[in-house]
Design an enzyme around this catalytic site. Structure first.
Site, mmCIF file in Angstrom:
data_model
loop_
_atom_site.group_PDB
_atom_site.id
_atom_site.type_symbol
_atom_site.label_atom_id
_atom_site.label_comp_id
_atom_site.label_asym_id
_atom_site.label_seq_id
_atom_site.Cartn_x
_atom_site.Cartn_y
_atom_site.Cartn_z
ATOM 1 N N CYS A 1 76.259 16.647 6.442
ATOM 2 C CA CYS A 1 76.931 17.393 7.880
ATOM 3 C C CYS A 1 77.776 16.718 8.172
ATOM 4 O O CYS A 1 79.370 17.364 8.463
ATOM 5 C CB CYS A 1 76.362 18.620 8.509
ATOM 6 S SG CYS A 1 74.802 17.414 9.508
ATOM 7 N N HIS B 1 51.118 31.699 -9.613
ATOM 8 C CA HIS B 1 51.030 31.083 -8.072
ATOM 9 C C HIS B 1 49.607 30.473 -7.989
ATOM 10 O O HIS B 1 49.126 29.313 -7.541
ATOM 11 C CB HIS B 1 51.683 31.459 -6.598
ATOM 12 C CG HIS B 1 50.236 32.381 -6.246
ATOM 13 N ND1 HIS B 1 50.608 33.637 -7.437
ATOM 14 C CD2 HIS B 1 49.543 33.346 -5.516
ATOM 15 C CE1 HIS B 1 50.181 34.703 -6.478
ATOM 16 N NE2 HIS B 1 49.027 34.453 -5.856
#
Length: 248
Positions: A217, A131
């Site tokens: 949705c 990272h």
């Protein structure tokens, strides 16, 4: 009831000679074990020899994707950026675990990093910390889509996966963009306002606002990720500025 003393002795299965005296399989130490093949990515994990090369004449863009269905547009986003900057742009992708439900990493023309790479790359002191290496490599980061869960994590300072660790360690002298994508009720939730305020006013992220439409949705309202051309156009303006030649 039969007398146990009259029962024939039990026979133990014979251990193969290739095994040790305790029956355990012996591993030849002279043969190194191969890195595990990562699920969903279909490649070995990146190890400590993985190289991060920067080029002085290119813009290095990190794209983070999260567990929103809008991640299905990742290929379109990458294609849009590469078409607009065919020779000046290098892209790497960071994918959260849930984002991998929505795209196939092996079909993309760029490297995709996942959580397992963080731990496969580091084993001893002196090994690269993924990272941190990604933060050093990048000129800018774009999270598109930024789902409600990741938005809350970043606003709260959490660093529990590769993407949130990169953002927790981000150098905010570099550009950071996010394109929210979530259900309308999630978008209108009071906490979303607070999280957005933290990202924009405290951490100086640039928002690429969602749009209003009928969501997958079935709900209608705001929350859909911004159109791909809009995302590319906003980020590309800063990419062009990096290479602009100003004259009097």
């Amino acid at each position: 009831m039969a007398d146990s003393s009259s029962s024939p002795p039990s026979k133990k299965p014979k251990v193969e000679e290739a095994n040790g005296s305790d029956g355990a399989e012996q591993i030849n130490p002279a043969v190194p074990s191969a890195p595990p093949t990562l699920p969903k990515v279909n490649r070995p994990a990146f190890g400590n020899k993985h190289i991060f090369k920067r080029s002085s004449n290119k813009f290095h863009l990190l794209i983070g994707v999260t567990g929103s269905v809008a991640t299905i547009k990742l290929g379109e986003v990458i294609s849009g950026f590469l078409a607009a900057n065919p020779e000046k742009l290098v892209i790497k992708v960071i994918a959260t675990k849930s984002s991998l439900h929505f795209f196939e990493p092996s079909e993309l023309p760029v490297e995709v990093y996942i959580d397992e790479d963080e731990w496969s790359m580091w084993g001893n002191r002196g090994d690269p910390v993924l990272h941190i290496e990604l933060r050093k490599w990048a000129d800018a980061v774009l999270i598109a889509p930024m789902d409600a869960n990741t938005l809350a994590k970043v606003a709260g300072g959490f660093a529990d996966n590769l993407l949130t660790s990169v953002l927790r360690a981000w150098d905010f002298s570099k550009l950071a963009y996010f394109a929210p994508a979530m259900n309308t009720c999630m978008w209108e939730h009071p906490l979303t306002y607070q999280h957005m305020k933290t990202l924009k006013e405290l951490l100086f992220f640039k928002e690429i606002p969602p749009m209003e439409k009928e969501l997958i949705c079935g709900d209608k309202g705001y929350g859909a990720m911004a159109a791909v051309p809009m995302i590319v156009s906003i980020v590309n303006a800063d990419i062009r500025n990096k290479f602009a030649v100003y004259s009097s």
